[in-house]
Design an enzyme around this catalytic site. Sequence first.
Site, mmCIF file in Angstrom:
data_model
loop_
_atom_site.group_PDB
_atom_site.id
_atom_site.type_symbol
_atom_site.label_atom_id
_atom_site.label_comp_id
_atom_site.label_asym_id
_atom_site.label_seq_id
_atom_site.Cartn_x
_atom_site.Cartn_y
_atom_site.Cartn_z
ATOM 1 C CG ASP A 92 -0.179 0.113 2.662
ATOM 2 O OD1 ASP A 92 0.978 0.158 2.656
ATOM 3 O OD2 ASP A 92 -1.110 -0.367 3.602
ATOM 4 C CB CYS A 304 -11.492 -27.152 8.804
ATOM 5 S SG CYS A 304 -10.108 -26.040 8.579
#
Length: 375
Positions: A92, A304
Amino acid sequence: MTQFSFDLHNTDGKARTGIIHTPRGDIRTPAFMPVGTAATVKAMLPENVRATGADILLGNTYHLMLRPSAERIANLGGLHKFMNWERPILTDSGGFQVMSLSDLRKMSEQGVTFKSHIDGSLHEITPERSMEIQRLLGSDIVMCFDECTPHPAPEDVAQKSMRMSMRWAQRSRDAFGDRPGHAIFGIQQGSVFKDQREESAEALKAIGFEGYAVGGLAVGEGQETMFQVLDYAPDMLPADKPRYLMGVGKPDDLVGGVKRGIDMFDCVLPSRSGRTGQIFTRHGVLNIKNARHKDDPRPLDESCTCPACRSYSRAYLHHVFKAQEIIASMLMTWHNLHYYQELMAGMRDAIAAGTFDHFKSQFHAQRAQGDIEPL
């Protein structure tokens, strides 16, 4: 050398799936980028982040320029080598952190001067300096320097901010120069005002970028307002370039963003939540701190395949979290990142198969069921 490019493979409504090609590897979209703020995804080894399915990480210009400094990282061979992550990195521009973390910041047309939140030292970021820092880091995708408009902002304040960000976008593009294999993304601003979003998009397209971000959202406006903006904002950006929604978000934000044409996301939520005992599963969010888990031999999510769910019980995770053992942060962060990447893979498959609406309704139905019953 592979150049930076984007291939759009399938669409289903506004939802899109494709591949961003970079010299450091392909990025499957829609993509979720784990946040490695200070050259690390907290509590994770880089190879374990990759094992969750991540194709790209996000690094933070503001934090890295202050410590250990972009110049030091460059001298040590660049950010990829420094943090042992050879795949793509997006950085960023530093604008958001300057606004949210810094004391005594002063903004002008030139840029922003601010005091470090670490030691109070004085620094300046301009569009040109932001490009220089990101070049020193060696990031594959560079974000142009912008002002993160606070929310709520009056229309005239938002417009003034957006127009300055567009002037900074031109300066960022000019300073970025010609860097084969690297990309710079423009950032659309305009708060919640449709005409400003349109003006911003037109300005960015006139400058020309390799990708485009929707900025200025997830700053406190709430999901409903964010989705209202996303109902039109991504459509204003070029369809043949990646679209990135910055700083988002919760699992249902990701599904809603993809539905509206977003290709890339980043957020600290899965890793930060892992460290604070908040777990994301197909059945919603559970809090490992709760006493109901202390005698529960079952996994967080029986379907999972992450190490936390494969090898450890809720009772164990409750115990190590309460005991403040480091393994708690490691296992729960791994689980959350695994869940996020599995969610992105599920959306990619559904878009390719033309079944995204079915995927979305199943996603919401499962979450509405809530967590498994206590023992």
